[in-house]
Every structure is written in structure tokens, then in C-alpha cells.
Design a protein around this motif. Structure first.
Motif, short mmCIF file in Angstrom:
data_model
loop_
_atom_site.label_atom_id
_atom_site.label_comp_id
_atom_site.label_asym_id
_atom_site.label_seq_id
_atom_site.Cartn_x
_atom_site.Cartn_y
_atom_site.Cartn_z
N ALA A 1 1.13 -1.28 0.00
CA ALA A 1 0.12 -0.06 0.02
C ALA A 1 1.00 1.33 -0.18
CB ALA A 1 -0.78 -0.02 1.17
N ILE A 2 0.15 2.49 -0.17
CA ILE A 2 0.96 3.65 -0.13
C ILE A 2 1.63 3.85 1.25
CG2 ILE A 2 0.88 6.08 -0.16
CD1 ILE A 2 -1.38 5.84 -2.08
N PRO A 3 2.93 3.88 1.29
CA PRO A 3 3.71 4.20 2.74
C PRO A 3 3.03 5.02 3.70
CG PRO A 3 5.29 3.87 1.05
CD PRO A 3 3.74 4.20 0.19
N ARG A 4 3.06 5.07 5.02
CA ARG A 4 2.40 5.96 5.85
C ARG A 4 3.64 6.59 6.65
NH1 ARG A 4 -3.31 4.92 4.87
NH2 ARG A 4 -3.47 6.54 6.22
N SER A 5 4.84 5.89 6.71
CA SER A 5 6.16 6.26 7.29
C SER A 5 7.37 5.92 6.56
CB SER A 5 6.02 5.97 8.87
OG SER A 5 6.10 4.63 8.87
N LEU A 6 8.58 6.08 7.23
CA LEU A 6 9.64 5.78 6.58
C LEU A 6 10.43 4.84 7.52
CD1 LEU A 6 11.13 8.69 4.35
CD2 LEU A 6 9.62 6.65 3.83
N PHE A 7 11.33 4.12 7.12
CA PHE A 7 12.16 3.18 7.72
C PHE A 7 13.35 4.02 8.76
CE2 PHE A 7 11.55 -0.01 4.53
CZ PHE A 7 10.82 -0.91 5.47
N TYR A 8 13.65 3.87 9.74
CA TYR A 8 14.87 4.49 10.55
C TYR A 8 16.01 4.28 9.71
CZ TYR A 8 11.78 4.91 14.61
OH TYR A 8 10.60 5.29 15.57
N PRO A 9 16.80 5.03 9.70
CA PRO A 9 17.90 4.79 9.15
C PRO A 9 18.89 3.65 9.60
CG PRO A 9 18.30 6.91 10.34
CD PRO A 9 16.90 6.52 10.27
N GLU A 10 19.58 2.76 8.87
CA GLU A 10 20.23 1.71 9.32
C GLU A 10 21.07 1.93 10.40
OE1 GLU A 10 21.43 -1.95 6.84
OE2 GLU A 10 22.71 -0.29 6.43
N SER A 11 21.95 3.15 10.10
CA SER A 11 23.20 3.56 11.07
C SER A 11 22.54 3.94 12.38
CB SER A 11 23.81 4.69 10.25
OG SER A 11 23.06 5.96 10.07
N GLU A 12 21.44 4.49 12.48
CA GLU A 12 21.00 4.83 13.74
C GLU A 12 20.27 3.54 14.52
OE1 GLU A 12 21.10 7.86 15.53
OE2 GLU A 12 22.27 8.32 13.94
N VAL A 13 19.87 2.35 13.92
CA VAL A 13 19.29 1.45 14.59
C VAL A 13 20.65 0.62 14.91
CG1 VAL A 13 18.53 -0.94 14.07
CG2 VAL A 13 17.41 1.44 13.14
N ALA A 14 21.61 0.66 14.20
CA ALA A 14 22.95 -0.09 14.84
C ALA A 14 23.58 0.70 15.67
CB ALA A 14 24.00 -0.14 13.64
N ALA A 15 23.67 2.05 15.81
CA ALA A 15 24.35 2.56 16.78
C ALA A 15 23.57 2.85 18.38
CB ALA A 15 24.78 3.98 16.19
N ASN A 16 22.13 2.84 18.12
CA ASN A 16 21.42 2.97 19.21
C ASN A 16 20.24 1.86 19.55
OD1 ASN A 16 19.80 3.90 21.29
ND2 ASN A 16 19.43 5.84 20.48
N LEU A 17 20.77 1.16 20.53
CA LEU A 17 19.97 -0.21 20.63
C LEU A 17 18.32 0.16 21.08
CD1 LEU A 17 22.70 -2.48 22.35
CD2 LEU A 17 21.95 -2.45 20.12
N ASN A 18 18.06 1.32 21.69
CA ASN A 18 17.11 1.80 21.79
C ASN A 18 15.96 1.84 20.59
OD1 ASN A 18 17.32 1.74 24.72
ND2 ASN A 18 18.42 3.88 24.15
N PHE A 19 16.43 2.03 19.39
CA PHE A 19 15.72 2.12 18.27
C PHE A 19 15.20 0.54 17.90
CE2 PHE A 19 17.74 5.99 16.93
CZ PHE A 19 16.48 6.73 16.45
N LYS A 20 13.82 0.41 17.42
CA LYS A 20 13.27 -0.83 17.04
C LYS A 20 12.85 -0.40 15.64
CE LYS A 20 14.19 -2.71 20.95
NZ LYS A 20 15.20 -3.61 21.32
N GLN A 21 13.44 -1.21 14.70
CA GLN A 21 13.28 -0.76 13.01
C GLN A 21 11.70 -1.48 12.77
OE1 GLN A 21 13.25 0.95 10.56
NE2 GLN A 21 15.36 0.39 10.05
N ARG A 22 10.99 -0.71 12.22
CA ARG A 22 9.69 -0.97 11.88
C ARG A 22 9.76 -2.17 10.74
NH1 ARG A 22 9.58 4.36 11.29
NH2 ARG A 22 7.92 4.48 12.70
#
Length: 501
Positions: A467-488
């Protein structure tokens, strides 16, 4: 694109060097001509330039392709074609996230820490911080906020809920307005400040108009909250934007590397961006007089149309961005044998490139007021003047003659009366969509919030999402650097205010 990215990053690097370089060896050897910190005046200029460029770079390309103002009609595997079919990956957004957080917001934190006694600077900076964070939340949702920018004490900041960030930035905006109005300030943004040239009243108008925009986001999630907050703000008399001269926009000039970034992208990455058929058909369906400013005609006929209105079952065709996003013409465009305007050096340099990047306009303010009056006020009759004022402001920016403006506005296209609430909302948002051509993010926000204009998703046979996107992914670099991020897991996760069925 790469060229103007380097300009921004180069400017930011210069500021960073002035902030962090010149480590002491012996005090007696300190060079007075090598400062250890940057003047906040210079840093604010860097922020505003970056904000303007960001509005015409990745953020605009992602959202304008998603919401079908532009189309990626070039070879498979090229950037805009992949984005148009919803293949936007975590690595694609790293540059956008980095410019917003590592450059713009980082510079703002520097100003806030170094503006004691200068509330006019801290006021502008708080308003800009709220604006940038509002965009970030609308793109990604939950983000670092309360613990952000505290390294080395906190290197993995917690992720705050998007709605909590919205509440915080509304408070931050109010603080900024109060500080802008301080009677004394050691330093005050002056003529070299790139957006409002030091005009604090215009900053206040922008801040109040931005708050109306943010409150309207709640229309589907919490209509009572949206109404109460907007009612109170309007009753306070703002001040709000009162003319096109109050537009929150970044002006560009006819000089190498200082031109509108959309124009620069067109020059350096030819055949990436084309008008989307949906948008062209929408404009053709009402013989919209903004067409010649928005796009070049195909077949090209020296800027004139072959007829007054489209023939039944047919439509005018358009091939490329025109003066609204590229600046006025210095020399005539030269079509090819098929009547198209090719993206060659001659045609690219025919434009000045001095078109602004518009981020929040007087036209949008009027559409916000029209929707508020329709939903929460006296209805269509009260909304009508704002609706028509929004159309008129948009057409004035597109250099439509007064006569053609009157013809359009005084026809059924400019009337709300007699329609259902939902039909009137659709009409307001569709005109707002047309007026916000070139405004990054906002047409996508309105579509997610209201469902208008009615878009047909990319055909499933080529789409990378269901379907048409409702949000964007978090950047890969931030997910790798900050374990508090949970990638959608997909692009279909909704921002907190996106609650329509």
C-alpha cells in the motif's frame, strides 16, 4: 544532488571545525585569529540554509513521489523510479536523518547553549527546533528527544513517543515566541539571517501558523483537542501569516551552487523527475491556470496551449518542472523534434534557478483556516473566504493573472457551499495539495490525515509495498548505533495522528 549535499556538509564542517578545533598547547601560543568557537550568528545562518536545502532534497523526493506529484519514469534501478514504487530502504534515509539531527538540530543545541543574554537568538532557535522535530516525527514517528544531544553523558538516548514530542515542541514554540518578544537582547538576528532577514514579527507569525498546522494534525485522532486548541489560538489573534511576504521559505539566487536544490538536482541528474499523470490529470480536469508555471507543455509551443481547455477524453501533457520550481527564464527553451523539452545544458541554464523552497506559506495558512472553519466553526460559508484566499495566494505565487484567478475562483471550483462536510474537506485538501506543489512532506501529511486527494497505489505487479507508505524506515546507521531503536517491519506503520480508517 551530490554537489549541493557537499556544499551543505562543507558549511557544516566549517562550523564544526570552528567549534572544536584549536586545542590548547600553551596559553601563550593561543592564536587570536583562530577562534575556538563559532559565533551564533554564523551558526544560525548555517541552520536556516540547511533547513531550506533539506526542503528541496531527499525529503521532497520521497514525499512528492509517494503522493504522486512527481513520477519516476526512468530506467529500473534508478533512485526516483524505485522510490515511486515504494522501494525506500533504511540506507536511503541516512542522509536526510543525518542532515536533520547531526547538522541542523546539533547546531541549534549549540546556539541554545551559547545564547545567554540573547533571547532573540534562542527564540528563533527554539522555533526552528520545533519545526525540524515536527518534520522528523511526521516522517519517522518515535525518536530521541528528551535525552538527545547529551553525548558523551548519554550516547544511546531513549526513544520518546511521537505524541509526547509533539506536546514538547508546542511548548517549545511558545517559549520561542516569548523569547522573541523580549524587550532586550544582546544579539538580535539581522539582515544576514537567510529566511526572515531578522524580522522577529515574521518569525512570530510563522510560529503561530505552524502551531495551527500541528493542532490540525489531531483532527482525525482527537477532534475535540484540535478544535479547542485552534479556537483558543485563533481567538488570541496570533499574529498569523497575513500575506505571501510572510511565507516561511528559503530564497535562492542565480549563482553556481546557490540555486534552488530541485533545479540543481534536475541539472545534475537528468531524467529523474517527471510530472505524475495523476497530478497532470487533476490540473487538466479544471483547466488549472497554474499549469504553465508548474510544468512545461508537451508538445512545447513557446509557453502557450493548443486550446483553451482539454478535449473530451484527452489532456494536455507536460514533460518537466517549469519556472515555479526553477526560477524565471533567461533564454528561451528549445524543444526537440518531438516537441519535448529535453534536460540538456542549454535548457537547464535557461532558468535562473532562483525559485524559493517554500516550507509553510500564506496559501497553506488560509487552507488551514478554511478546514478549521468547516469542521469546527460555522461551516462552509465561514470557510469560503479562506478557501478562496488560499487559491488566490497560490495562483499569485504561480504568476497567474488576476483575471484568470477571478475566473477560476468565481466558478464552481472556488465554491464550497451546498456540499457535504466530507465533500468540502476533499475540495479544500485537493486545492491545498495543488497549492503545496514543491512543499516537502505536507501533501503526504494531509493525505495520511484525511485520505485526500484520493490516490491509487502503484500497481501491485511493480510495487515494493502492499500500500502507499505511511512512514519511513529508521536509518540503518541509527538502529545499529542506538539499541533503543526498534526498526519497523514495513513502511505501513502509522504516525500517532494518522488514525483515519
Amino acid at each position: 544532488m551530490k554537489r549541493f549535499k557537499n556544499i551543505i556538509l562543507g558549511t557544516a564542517a566549517l562550523v564544526l571545525l570552528t567549534v572544536t578545533s584549536c586545542e590548547k598547547y600553551l596559553d601563550v601560543n593561543t592564536n587570536p585569529n583562530a577562534p575556538t568557537s563559532a559565533p551564533i550568528q554564523q551558526v544560525l545562518t548555517n541552520v536556516t540554509v540547511n533547513v531550506g536545502f533539506t526542503g528541496g532534497s531527499d525529503m521532497h523526493r520521497f514525499t512528492s513521489l509517494i503522493v504522486q506529484q512527481f513520477a519516476g519514469q526512468n530506467a529500473p534501478g534508478t533512485q526516483s523510479r524505485e522510490y515511486a514504487r515504494y522501494l525506500i530502504q533504511p540506507t536511503d534515509v541516512s542522509g536526510l536523518y543525518g542532515r536533520m539531527f547531526a547538522i541542523q538540530l546539533q547546531d541549534i543545541e549549540y546556539i541554545l547553549k551559547n545564547s545567554e543574554g540573547s533571547p532573540h537568538y534562542s527564540g528563533v532557535s527554539k522555533i526552528l527546533k520545533a519545526y525540524i522535530y515536527s518534520q522528523a516525527v511526521d516522517i519517522w514517528g518515535d525518536l530521541p528527544y528528551s535525552e538527545a544531544f547529551q553525548a558523551p553523558l548519554i550516547n544511546q538516548p531513549k526513544i520518546d513517543k511521537a505524541e509526547d514530542i509533539y506536546k514538547a515542541i508546542i511548548t517549545l514554540t511558545n517559549e520561542g515566541i516569548t523569547e522573541l518578544k523580549a524587550t532586550t537582547s544582546a544579539l538580535t538576528p539581522a539582515i544576514n539571517e537567510t529566511i526572515f532577514k531578522g524580522d522577529r514579527v515574521k518569525w512570530e507569525k510563522f510560529a503561530n501558523t505552524m502551531k495551527l498546522r500541528l493542532f490540525l494534525r489531531y483532527s482525525a485522532k482527537d477532534a475535540a483537542f484540535a478544535k479547542s486548541q485552534m479556537d483558543a489560538l485563533i481567538a488570541s489573534n496570533g499574529p498569523f501569516m497575513g500575506a505571501i511576504a510572510d511565507n516561511f521559505q528559503m530564497d535562492f539566487v542565480d549563482a553556481t551552487a546557490s540555486q534552488n536544490p530541485l533545479h540543481q538536482f534536475e541539472n545534475t541528474r537528468s531524467d529523474q523527475f517527471f510530472p505524475n499523470k495523476f497530478f497532470v490529470d487533476l490540473l487538466n480536469s479544471t483547466a488549472d491556470p497554474r499549469r504553465p508555471s508548474y510544468f512545461t507543455e508537451f508538445p512545447f509551443a513557446s509557453g502557450t496551449y493548443k486550446g483553451a481547455t482539454p478535449l473530451d477524453g484527452q489532456s494536455f501533457a507536460f514533460s518537466r518542472m517549469n519556472t515555479f520550481l526553477r526560477g524565471t527564464l533567461k533564454t528561451a527553451l528549445v524543444p526537440d523534434a518531438q516537441g519535448r523539452v529535453p534536460a540538456n545544458p542549454s535548457n537547464n541554464t535557461a532558468y535562473t534557478g532562483a525559485a524559493p523552497i517554500r516550507m509553510l506559506t500564506f496559501a497553506e495558512y488560509n487552507f488551514i483556516r478554511a478546514e478549521h472553519a468547516l469542521r469546527y466553526g460555522a461551516g462552509a460559508l465561514a470557510a469560503q473566504p479562506f478557501f478562496q484566499a488560499g487559491i488566490r495566494a497560490s495562483m499569485t505565487m504561480a504568476n497567474v493573472s488576476g483575471t484568470n484567478q477571478d475566473t477560476y475562483i468565481n466558478s464552481a471550483k472556488g465554491l464550497l457551499n451546498g456540499l457535504t462536510l466530507e465533500a468540502n474537506v476533499s475540495k479544500i485538501i485537493t486545492e491545498k495539495y495543488i497549492a503545496n506543489y514543491g512543499v516537502a512532506l505536507e501533501p503526504w501529511n494531509d493525505w495520511r490525515r484525511t485520505g485526500y486527494p484520493i490516490l491509487t497505489p502503484v500497481d501491485a505487479s511493480i510495487a515494493a509495498a502492499t500500500a502507499i507508505p505511511r512512514s519511513l524506515f529508521y536509518p540503518e546507521s541509527e538502529v545499529a548505533a542506538n539499541l533503543n531503536f526498534k526498526q519497523r517491519p514495513t513502511l505501513l506503520g502509522r504516525i500517532f495522528w494518522d488514525t483515519r480508517p
